[in-house]
Write a protein that holds these residues in place. Structure first.
Motif, mmCIF file in Angstrom:
data_model
loop_
_atom_site.group_PDB
_atom_site.id
_atom_site.type_symbol
_atom_site.label_atom_id
_atom_site.label_comp_id
_atom_site.label_asym_id
_atom_site.label_seq_id
_atom_site.Cartn_x
_atom_site.Cartn_y
_atom_site.Cartn_z
ATOM 1 N N ARG A 229 85.915 24.635 24.758
ATOM 2 C CA ARG A 229 87.183 25.115 25.312
ATOM 3 C C ARG A 229 87.992 25.875 24.269
ATOM 4 O O ARG A 229 88.576 26.927 24.558
ATOM 5 N N VAL A 230 88.028 25.344 23.057
ATOM 6 C CA VAL A 230 88.800 25.977 21.987
ATOM 7 C C VAL A 230 88.243 27.360 21.666
ATOM 8 O O VAL A 230 88.978 28.348 21.593
ATOM 9 N N VAL A 231 86.929 27.444 21.491
ATOM 10 C CA VAL A 231 86.309 28.720 21.126
ATOM 11 C C VAL A 231 86.423 29.729 22.265
ATOM 12 O O VAL A 231 86.814 30.889 22.051
ATOM 13 N N ALA A 232 86.084 29.301 23.482
ATOM 14 C CA ALA A 232 86.131 30.219 24.624
ATOM 15 C C ALA A 232 87.553 30.709 24.882
ATOM 16 O O ALA A 232 87.779 31.900 25.151
ATOM 17 N N GLY A 233 88.525 29.798 24.791
ATOM 18 C CA GLY A 233 89.912 30.187 25.024
ATOM 19 C C GLY A 233 90.406 31.191 23.999
ATOM 20 O O GLY A 233 91.100 32.158 24.341
ATOM 21 N N PHE A 234 90.041 30.981 22.739
ATOM 22 C CA PHE A 234 90.465 31.902 21.682
ATOM 23 C C PHE A 234 89.857 33.283 21.899
ATOM 24 O O PHE A 234 90.533 34.307 21.750
ATOM 25 N N GLN A 235 88.573 33.319 22.245
ATOM 26 C CA GLN A 235 87.910 34.605 22.470
ATOM 27 C C GLN A 235 88.531 35.346 23.650
ATOM 28 O O GLN A 235 88.713 36.574 23.600
ATOM 29 N N GLU A 236 88.861 34.624 24.706
ATOM 30 C CA GLU A 236 89.457 35.262 25.881
ATOM 31 C C GLU A 236 90.854 35.799 25.577
ATOM 32 O O GLU A 236 91.223 36.891 26.015
ATOM 33 N N ARG A 237 91.634 35.046 24.817
ATOM 34 C CA ARG A 237 93.011 35.464 24.530
ATOM 35 C C ARG A 237 93.073 36.676 23.610
ATOM 36 O O ARG A 237 93.961 37.521 23.742
ATOM 37 N N HIS A 238 92.114 36.764 22.683
ATOM 38 C CA HIS A 238 92.237 37.780 21.639
ATOM 39 C C HIS A 238 91.129 38.825 21.658
ATOM 40 O O HIS A 238 91.180 39.782 20.879
ATOM 41 N N GLY A 239 90.134 38.657 22.515
ATOM 42 C CA GLY A 239 89.081 39.657 22.626
ATOM 43 C C GLY A 239 88.257 39.835 21.366
ATOM 44 O O GLY A 239 87.858 40.955 21.030
ATOM 45 N N VAL A 240 87.998 38.742 20.663
ATOM 46 C CA VAL A 240 87.213 38.804 19.428
ATOM 47 C C VAL A 240 86.002 37.879 19.541
ATOM 48 O O VAL A 240 85.966 36.972 20.372
ATOM 49 N N GLN A 241 85.026 38.131 18.689
ATOM 50 C CA GLN A 241 83.874 37.243 18.563
ATOM 51 C C GLN A 241 84.228 36.131 17.579
ATOM 52 O O GLN A 241 84.756 36.394 16.496
ATOM 53 N N VAL A 242 83.952 34.881 17.961
ATOM 54 C CA VAL A 242 84.226 33.740 17.082
ATOM 55 C C VAL A 242 82.926 33.266 16.442
ATOM 56 O O VAL A 242 81.898 33.136 17.113
ATOM 57 N N TYR A 243 82.986 33.022 15.143
ATOM 58 C CA TYR A 243 81.842 32.480 14.408
ATOM 59 C C TYR A 243 82.208 31.113 13.826
ATOM 60 O O TYR A 243 83.351 30.873 13.427
ATOM 61 N N LEU A 244 81.220 30.227 13.783
ATOM 62 C CA LEU A 244 81.355 28.920 13.142
ATOM 63 C C LEU A 244 80.303 28.804 12.048
ATOM 64 O O LEU A 244 79.251 29.440 12.118
ATOM 65 N N GLU A 245 80.584 27.971 11.055
ATOM 66 C CA GLU A 245 79.630 27.736 9.966
ATOM 67 C C GLU A 245 79.354 26.238 9.812
ATOM 68 O O GLU A 245 79.688 25.635 8.793
ATOM 69 N N PRO A 246 78.739 25.621 10.808
ATOM 70 C CA PRO A 246 78.502 24.170 10.745
ATOM 71 C C PRO A 246 77.246 23.824 9.947
ATOM 72 O O PRO A 246 76.346 23.130 10.423
ATOM 73 N N GLY A 247 77.178 24.332 8.716
ATOM 74 C CA GLY A 247 75.963 24.142 7.927
ATOM 75 C C GLY A 247 75.609 22.684 7.704
ATOM 76 O O GLY A 247 74.450 22.283 7.832
ATOM 77 N N GLU A 248 76.617 21.873 7.361
ATOM 78 C CA GLU A 248 76.343 20.457 7.106
ATOM 79 C C GLU A 248 75.801 19.769 8.350
ATOM 80 O O GLU A 248 74.909 18.922 8.267
ATOM 81 N N ALA A 249 76.325 20.150 9.518
ATOM 82 C CA ALA A 249 75.924 19.484 10.756
ATOM 83 C C ALA A 249 74.450 19.694 11.080
ATOM 84 O O ALA A 249 73.833 18.860 11.746
ATOM 85 N N THR A 250 73.871 20.800 10.609
ATOM 86 C CA THR A 250 72.469 21.068 10.930
ATOM 87 C C THR A 250 71.525 20.095 10.238
ATOM 88 O O THR A 250 70.375 19.938 10.666
ATOM 89 N N ALA A 251 71.984 19.459 9.166
ATOM 90 C CA ALA A 251 71.128 18.501 8.449
ATOM 91 C C ALA A 251 71.850 17.180 8.229
ATOM 92 O O ALA A 251 71.529 16.438 7.300
ATOM 93 N N LEU A 252 72.816 16.875 9.098
ATOM 94 C CA LEU A 252 73.611 15.660 8.930
ATOM 95 C C LEU A 252 72.725 14.417 8.975
ATOM 96 O O LEU A 252 71.877 14.277 9.857
ATOM 97 N N ASN A 253 72.930 13.529 8.009
ATOM 98 C CA ASN A 253 72.195 12.259 7.900
ATOM 99 C C ASN A 253 70.701 12.447 7.631
ATOM 100 O O ASN A 253 69.912 11.522 7.842
ATOM 101 N N ALA A 254 70.312 13.618 7.168
ATOM 102 C CA ALA A 254 68.904 13.857 6.841
ATOM 103 C C ALA A 254 68.686 13.704 5.340
ATOM 104 O O ALA A 254 69.561 14.004 4.538
ATOM 105 N N GLY A 255 67.514 13.263 4.976
ATOM 106 C CA GLY A 255 67.140 13.166 3.572
ATOM 107 C C GLY A 255 67.515 11.837 2.949
ATOM 108 O O GLY A 255 68.630 11.336 3.126
ATOM 109 N N PHE A 256 66.577 11.248 2.224
ATOM 110 C CA PHE A 256 66.796 9.967 1.559
ATOM 111 C C PHE A 256 66.377 10.081 0.098
ATOM 112 O O PHE A 256 65.424 10.784 -0.229
#
Length: 231
Positions: A74-101
């Motif tokens: 909702r946050v991303v879609a609403g922002f894009q609709e209001r301002h007509g821009v492409q939104v990017y996220l950088e969830p790098g940590e989330a892609t490997a969260l809790n991985a590796g021992f």
């Protein structure tokens, strides 16, 4: 060091700038992003017309079980609709969260000034530098906070640095030389920062595949890796 204040930007962006980028989150849920976005629109909204994109930075724990993905959408879609821009996220940590021992072994157990200590065959500055840089306390499988379980130890590494300490942990049973301790969530900011400071060897890289009980060794390191790194 990281970015500009609103007053420094003036009434318009420099020519050629097509994107704004904010990064204020760290391991947060979508509600924190929503508050940040509202503050961003309030302070920087007049600069948004004509931009091609806005980068919402990192720190989004989108793979965490309690993360509110619906709110994020909702946050991303609403922002894009209001301002007509492409939104990017950088969830790098989330892609490997809790991985590796990181599997370590207790080398010695001792007591200093009433403090029980265990020396491990790892070194925090070499194998877990982010523990000192952030700093933070990594989780160990089966451990608890100091005093939570019957036996509390301060865990130290084998390097020469006095600050080579992972933290204080408690366990159900007393630790003994040869016991193995498993640090979790080591793939993100730990494996990529390892060093051979003090001549401490790097741990072998192993892969434990689903359905298997014995890990497969992918790569090992030795003295030549230490010698040739700066030679």
């Amino acid at each position: 060091r990281l970015g500009l204040r609103r007053a420094e930007l003036g009434s318009r962006l420099p020519e050629g700038v097509t994107e704004l980028h904010f990064h204020t989150l760290c391991q947060h849920n979508a509600d924190a992003l929503e508050r940040t976005m509202a503050a961003f629109e309030e302070r920087f909204g007049d600069l948004l017309p004509g931009l091609a994109s806005v980068n919402f930075g990192g720190g989004h724990h989108i793979t965490r079980p309690d993360y509110d993905l619906d709110r994020l959408c909702r946050v991303v879609a609403g922002f894009q609709e209001r301002h007509g821009v492409q939104v990017y996220l950088e969830p790098g940590e989330a892609t490997a969260l809790n991985a590796g021992f990181l599997v370590t072994e207790v080398l010695d157990v001792l007591e200093r000034g009433g403090q029980a200590m265990a020396i491990l065959d790892t070194a925090v500055p070499c194998h877990m530098p982010d523990v000192l840089e952030m700093p933070y306390r990594p989780h160990i499988l089966g451990s608890g906070l100091p005093g939570e379980k019957p036996h509390t130890y301060r865990l130290g590494g084998l390097s020469c640095l006095a600050g080579d300490v992972a933290g204080d942990y408690s366990f159900d049973q007393p630790l003994s030389p040869g016991d193995r301790l498993v640090f979790t969530d080591m793939a993100i900011y730990s494996m990529v920062k390892t060093t051979t400071f003090n001549g401490v060897n790097l741990p072998a890289l192993c892969l434990l595949e689903q359905g298997q009980s014995v890990p497969r060794i992918i790569k090992t390191f030795g003295y030549e890796d230490f010698k040739n790194r700066l030679s």
